[in-house]
Write an enzyme that holds these catalytic residues in place. Sequence first.
Site, PDB file in Angstrom:
ATOM      1  N   GLU A   1       0.562  -1.205  -0.199  1.00  0.00           N
ATOM      2  CA  GLU A   1      -0.071  -0.136  -0.273  1.00  0.00           C
ATOM      3  C   GLU A   1       0.669   1.408  -0.245  1.00  0.00           C
ATOM      4  O   GLU A   1       1.038   2.459  -0.698  1.00  0.00           O
ATOM      5  CB  GLU A   1      -0.647  -0.156   1.040  1.00  0.00           C
ATOM      6  CG  GLU A   1      -1.930  -0.874   1.311  1.00  0.00           C
ATOM      7  CD  GLU A   1      -3.062  -0.477   2.242  1.00  0.00           C
ATOM      8  OE1 GLU A   1      -3.531   0.454   3.067  1.00  0.00           O
ATOM      9  OE2 GLU A   1      -3.310  -2.083   2.680  1.00  0.00           O
TER      10      GLU A   1
ATOM     11  N   ASP B   1      -2.260  -4.668   3.754  1.00  0.00           N
ATOM     12  CA  ASP B   1      -2.093  -4.528   5.447  1.00  0.00           C
ATOM     13  C   ASP B   1      -3.170  -6.158   5.640  1.00  0.00           C
ATOM     14  O   ASP B   1      -4.561  -6.397   4.832  1.00  0.00           O
ATOM     15  CB  ASP B   1      -2.931  -3.871   5.774  1.00  0.00           C
ATOM     16  CG  ASP B   1      -2.021  -2.096   5.560  1.00  0.00           C
ATOM     17  OD1 ASP B   1      -1.120  -2.807   5.052  1.00  0.00           O
ATOM     18  OD2 ASP B   1      -2.483  -0.900   5.930  1.00  0.00           O
TER      19      ASP B   1
ATOM     20  N   GLU C   1      -9.520  -3.578   5.730  1.00  0.00           N
ATOM     21  CA  GLU C   1      -9.540  -2.356   4.501  1.00  0.00           C
ATOM     22  C   GLU C   1      -8.283  -2.987   3.215  1.00  0.00           C
ATOM     23  O   GLU C   1      -8.189  -3.071   2.395  1.00  0.00           O
ATOM     24  CB  GLU C   1      -8.553  -1.349   5.220  1.00  0.00           C
ATOM     25  CG  GLU C   1      -8.966  -0.173   4.440  1.00  0.00           C
ATOM     26  CD  GLU C   1     -10.732  -0.146   4.605  1.00  0.00           C
ATOM     27  OE1 GLU C   1     -11.276   0.584   3.462  1.00  0.00           O
ATOM     28  OE2 GLU C   1     -11.902  -0.428   5.010  1.00  0.00           O
TER      29      GLU C   1
ATOM     30  N   HIS D   1      -4.763 -10.790  14.106  1.00  0.00           N
ATOM     31  CA  HIS D   1      -2.598 -10.225  14.621  1.00  0.00           C
ATOM     32  C   HIS D   1      -2.758 -10.416  16.255  1.00  0.00           C
ATOM     33  O   HIS D   1      -3.328 -10.786  16.627  1.00  0.00           O
ATOM     34  CB  HIS D   1      -3.335  -8.527  14.321  1.00  0.00           C
ATOM     35  CG  HIS D   1      -3.648  -8.320  13.436  1.00  0.00           C
ATOM     36  ND1 HIS D   1      -3.510  -9.118  11.670  1.00  0.00           N
ATOM     37  CD2 HIS D   1      -4.268  -7.219  12.821  1.00  0.00           C
ATOM     38  CE1 HIS D   1      -4.548  -8.386  11.088  1.00  0.00           C
ATOM     39  NE2 HIS D   1      -5.235  -7.512  11.453  1.00  0.00           N
TER      40      HIS D   1
END
Length: 694
Positions: free
Chosen positions: A9, A82, A86, A345
């Site tokens: 990104e 990521d 998103e 995560h």
Amino acid sequence: MGKYLVIVESPAKAKTIEKFLGKNYTVKASVGHVRDLPKSKMGIDIENDFEPNYITIRGKGPVVKELRKAAKKAEKIFLATDPDREGEAIAWHLSFMLGIDIKEKCRVEFHEITKDAIRAAIKKPKEINMKLVDAQQARRILDRLVGYSISPILWNKVKKGLSAGRVQSVATKLIVDREESIKAFNSEEYWSVHASLLNKLSELSVYDLALKNNKKIEIKSIEEAENIKKDISENDFIVESVEKKVKKRSPYACFTTSSLQQEAANRYGFSTKKTMIIAQQLYEGINIKKNGTIGLITYMRTDSTRISNEAKEELSSFIVENLSEDYLKKSVKKTTKKKTTQDAHEAIRPTSVLRIPLEIEGSLSKDQYKLYKLIWERFVASQMADALYDSISVKVKNGEYLFKSSGSKLKFDGFLKIYSYSATKDKEIAEVQVNEKLKSKNIDLDQHFTQPPARYTEASLVKYMEENGIGRPSTYAPTIGTIIGRGYIEREKKSLKPTELAYIINEIIVNYFTSIVSVDFTASLENNLDNVENDELEWKSIIRDFYSPFKEMLEHADKELDKIDLTEETDIVCEKCGAFMNIKHGRYGKFLACSNYPECSNTKAILKEIGVHCPKCESGQVVERKTRKYKTFYGCSTFPDCNFVSWNRPIGRLCPICSDVLVERKTKKIHRIECANKECKYIEEINNDEKQEA
């Protein structure tokens, strides 16, 4: 050009990763989203089961062209955006634009930007997770439906430039409701009684009155307090019990997004936005002297406190080698995950505990160092032993009254050796024995007043939103930024205060779109998005269930809501044409505008005087002003003729030492009068009456 193309990104991340992968890999950046709903219209085909109409984002044409050119030359494409909803959606949009089969194993996911993590991820590509994509699509379409449906009503009925949102309207309501609670609060007087008592060795300790006849006592007036003091003076103080034990204080878990935002705000005064910007820099990579560019922390958008086994092993060895085995946590307490926790995560932690903050300080900016040190210390402390305190609790009887006092002394510092932010000062009390008679030195009566609830700060608002399932780690900072940017909320020091516009918008939303600002409704929507991600719910079913009642609300509001005229008449005369000025609402608050518009377009700022002459020019008045980010400062009413400015409120007197301006400095921990000259150390303490008035 390498034969493998990796797309991330951000350009900063691309540079870091390309160094790790070598000459066979080319790393390009999409610079965020490349495809989205159009800005100029709703972009959702409501009649066709809410089908989204995605287009290439304006200005992203050159980026897409460059990516397509690189993709044609590549043998294999890896989408390394990521590791969250998103990022998964961006990977999906990229796959569409680059003609990558949705079933192809092209998705690469890593949670830290280190050489080992990147190379390991490249070896294990997987398919794009469409459940994550669908959860993001559902959120995006819900937010678009709310924003693009309610905002036009606000433009027509109130004024242009206003907006409403599924999460921002809830946040605004929370701040407005808190302000209303503060206004409605009636302060009540109460008193406390404290006995300064001496033991046999004449050692002094202070005991607080707690019970009367074994019931909690409330003292409402000075007369009641004096009567209690009189009763106490007629009896002896006898020690009823002495309890000694060792108390434990356990370390905090590693940081999540919200706990990092809260601690950075409380510790350093960082805004949520600033914290996330710095964390992003630490994650994407910093050029460390003699080591090159490397990511210093793991992914910073997470609501999990989990730590990988590898990180725990490295940390355990570090603690034993640098401190001792005594400082290592002996057992791991199982934590119950909240239902809303994604746990995809790890927690936010350093990518290696061996990168000690002090050793890399020269490679970091001042703020980067502060945040990295905070994250590093929290991580190390999380696997350290409890701090131990020798504590003592004493109860003293006086007739029908019971006094209590407690103290503690640090016995073993444990995790506090590293995480010094959590240190507690020792409070020792004199040794006494059961049935010992204590001598009274003094009985103090203290007056207090109940305090209203505090305004939200960014930290406390984020904490409430997290605890109640409003939004997600990635949305806290943007939500707060939006409501401040729209002029609904302004900062007053660290507190968040609603503007008049917030009241108007909130009243409309509450009256006509009740469920939109319901905490329970918003949290249940977030839960449904999680269910989509977990393959328990079809994403469009959420939108169908939402839209039917929402459409009825829209029709009712459009029909019933009267146009609100925010114009206020004044008796102030326009110096250009002689007509009266009106108060208007602009993006940055209220201002004066000539009522003879458009023939006369004269406008003026509304100046809030504080009753103090300008200390620089003496002819003007000190007025309260706002920055574009709604931060309060003080300046001269004659600006630009006089450029006096101060962040702290001038009090109208000069310093008796250096004759500079005296200002009132008010923070969370400080409230005093001090000299504006930083080299002058003059300070006046403010008494309780003055603080109460302020």
